[in-house]
Structures are given as C-alpha cells and as structure tokens.
Scaffold this active site. Structure first.
Site, PDB file in Angstrom:
ATOM      1  N   MET A 171      85.039 104.086 -12.580  1.00  0.00           N
ATOM      2  CA  MET A 171      84.640 105.229 -11.862  1.00  0.00           C
ATOM      3  C   MET A 171      84.812 105.056  -9.913  1.00  0.00           C
ATOM      4  SD  MET A 171      83.009 106.200 -13.980  1.00  0.00           S
ATOM      5  CE  MET A 171      81.986 107.084 -13.687  1.00  0.00           C
ATOM      6  N   GLU A 212      77.397  97.323 -12.682  1.00  0.00           N
ATOM      7  CA  GLU A 212      76.236  98.096 -12.618  1.00  0.00           C
ATOM      8  C   GLU A 212      74.933  96.240 -12.722  1.00  0.00           C
ATOM      9  OE1 GLU A 212      73.494 101.181 -13.677  1.00  0.00           O
ATOM     10  OE2 GLU A 212      75.038 100.428 -12.687  1.00  0.00           O
ATOM     11  N   LYS A 271      74.541  95.138  -6.959  1.00  0.00           N
ATOM     12  CA  LYS A 271      74.541  96.340  -6.148  1.00  0.00           C
ATOM     13  C   LYS A 271      73.651  96.297  -4.662  1.00  0.00           C
ATOM     14  CE  LYS A 271      75.148  99.375  -9.776  1.00  0.00           C
ATOM     15  NZ  LYS A 271      76.009 100.371  -9.680  1.00  0.00           N
ATOM     16  N   SER A 282      73.913 103.976 -13.210  1.00  0.00           N
ATOM     17  CA  SER A 282      73.411 104.720 -14.348  1.00  0.00           C
ATOM     18  C   SER A 282      72.009 104.787 -14.831  1.00  0.00           C
ATOM     19  CB  SER A 282      74.593 104.568 -15.010  1.00  0.00           C
ATOM     20  OG  SER A 282      74.495 103.587 -15.948  1.00  0.00           O
ATOM     21  N   HIS A 287      75.022 109.692  -9.817  1.00  0.00           N
ATOM     22  CA  HIS A 287      75.051 108.979 -11.249  1.00  0.00           C
ATOM     23  C   HIS A 287      76.197 110.316 -11.935  1.00  0.00           C
ATOM     24  CE1 HIS A 287      74.521 108.391 -15.256  1.00  0.00           C
ATOM     25  NE2 HIS A 287      76.036 107.607 -15.191  1.00  0.00           N
TER      26      HIS A 287
END
Length: 288
Positions: free
Chosen positions: A21, A98, A103, A125, A146
């Site tokens: 990503m 995630e 994070k 997400s 996102h």
C-alpha cells in the site's frame, strides 16, 4: 500532467511504510510530479520499498501513463530510515500494518518530525480516525486517507473526517484526490467507514456460503461480477487484500458493531494455515 493537477497535489509528500500500500501511494503521487520520501524500518525493507516503487513506475512508463525516462522519475523518490526526512513535507501518510498500537506509536513519532502546517493522514481501512487523533498533539491536522489496492489502478480514495479534523483539510483532501486523478468519498468517522464496512459484510457472507456448500468460490464471485457488475468478486478481492487483513477488520467490526461481523470459521482456519491470499499463493483461490 496538467498545471491544474500539479497545483492540487502537494509538492512534497512523505509516506511511512513502503509495503504494497505504501509503495502504491508513493507511486500515485510520484507520477503526478510530487517529490516523495518513503521511510522504512530497516535497510532490507527500504530496499524492497524502492524496488516496489521502481517496478510500478516502470510499468506505468510502459503503459504510457507516465513519461520517462525512469531515472528522471526516480530522482523525485527518496527512501530512507530517517523520519526526520518528513520535516519539509506538506503531507505525510502513514501506511503501516493495521494494528492499533503500531499505528498510534508511529503517528505520535511522525508528528514530532512535522513542520508547521503539515497534514498527517492515516491509510487505515477501519480503525477510528477520531480515536487515533486523540493520541496526537494536533488532531485538527489529522484525517484518514484510505487508498485502495492496487493503488495505481484504483480510482477511489475514502476521506475520513475525525471529530476534530479542520474543515480546510477536508477540502484540501478532495483537491489532492482530484489531482491524483481519483474520486473522493467523504465519510464521518465510524467503524469500518463506508467501504470496509460494506465490502467486509459482503465478503463474510460469501465466505459463509462457501463454508455451507452453497456454491464454489468461483461461482459466488461470478454471480457478483456478472449479475451485479462488480469488477472483482468478494472472495477474489479478499485474496487480493489479504485474508489476515480481512480477519483483523472483521474482528474489529464485530467488537464495535456486533456479531453480524463475526468472522466465519473458514476465514480463521485459512489464516491459521497461512493461506492469506495472493501474497502467499493460496487463499480462496490459487495464485501463480
């Protein structure tokens, strides 16, 4: 690239994390003329991130999407281990896995390196943007951006507005999205936002149908592709996203929205067996 596009994309962009990503996000800004710095955790990860972005840019040149030569494009890319490289960035996007604690720790550390007026965004997400912002010194300068996998081909960015996100940054995010040649959907912070909440709901039901022997994964996907004009079926999309990623999102949604998002046993079993989808070669489909 038109002058209108270049005006809407920040001149200097930072990306924390150069996985699939993060590399895709870097690529998206790079091909629109931005100078991009990707920060990784170690030398091996940094080398892999550079290779991902380089390969993606080369593919865009071959398709005629990006004007080369490749060396000139990559001159606008820096990959480093030093988060101090974010100091001159107008926008920094966090793209680490995630995981809530990861994070939070990453965002708090990155914020300390930002200059005045810089925007910090998360590519989460499903995790609460408002909750993440509560850990920051300047929650007004934070929002969710996102992106969707694969980033270069996707035409959507979900702009997630936290409780304290400044309105001017929402407007700016719309402009950045347009500058990237993509479409923004703006949602207020809620579990799973709009895309993950709906996408996971469909995917979980498709998994239950496989589990119950209603139909094969291929036929279930074909029903959605041919009957509802979805570009990719829910199970193949799950393979592309990663079954482990889908499991994590489903567990989070189940904890916040209730048992309708409880992951089916087939998903748990596949993740436990290491069948994570395209990245491992096996998920609901076999990938070569």
């Amino acid at each position: 690239m038109s002058s209108a596009e270049s005006a809407m994309v920040p001149a200097r962009v930072g990306v924390l994390g150069g996985g699939r990503m993060g590399a895709g996000i870097a690529h998206a800004f790079l091909i629109k003329g931005a100078e991009v710095v990707v920060v990784e955790r170690d030398e091996a990860a940094a080398a892999a991130a550079r290779e991902r972005v380089s390969a993606s840019a080369a593919a865009s040149i071959e398709r005629g999407v990006l004007e080369g030569p490749l060396e000139q494009v990559l001159d606008r890319l820096a990959v480093t281990l030093d988060r101090g490289a974010f100091a001159d960035r107008g926008l920094v996007i966090e793209a680490v896995p995630e995981d809530w604690e990861l994070k939070v720790a990453s965002l708090k550390d990155v914020e300390q390196h930002l200059g005045d007026g810089a925007v910090l965004a998360s590519n989460t997400s499903s995790l609460s943007v408002t909750g993440l912002s509560a850990e920051l010194a300047h929650p007004e300068n934070f929002l969710g951006l996102h992106f969707f996998n694969p980033v270069p081909a996707s035409t959507l960015i979900e702009v997630v507005v936290g409780a304290q996100t400044a309105p001017e940054w929402v407007a700016a995010a719309r402009a950045w999205t347009a500058g990237l040649g993509k479409t923004a959907v703006v949602v207020n912070d809620a579990p799973g936002f709009a895309s993950s909440r709906l996408g996971v709901a469909i995917a979980l039901e498709a998994m239950r149908m496989v589990e119950e022997g209603v139909a094969t994964a291929e036929d279930i996907d074909n029903a959605m592709v041919l009957g509802y004009k979805h570009p990719t079926g829910p199970l193949k999309t799950t393979d592309i996203v990663g079954l482990d990623v889908r499991l994590g999102i489903a567990e989070y949604l189940a904890s916040t929205l209730g048992e309708r998002f409880e992951p089916p046993q087939i998903l748990r079993d596949k993740v436990a067996a290491g069948e994570l989808g395209r990245k491992t070669g096996q998920g609901f489909f076999t990938w070569t």
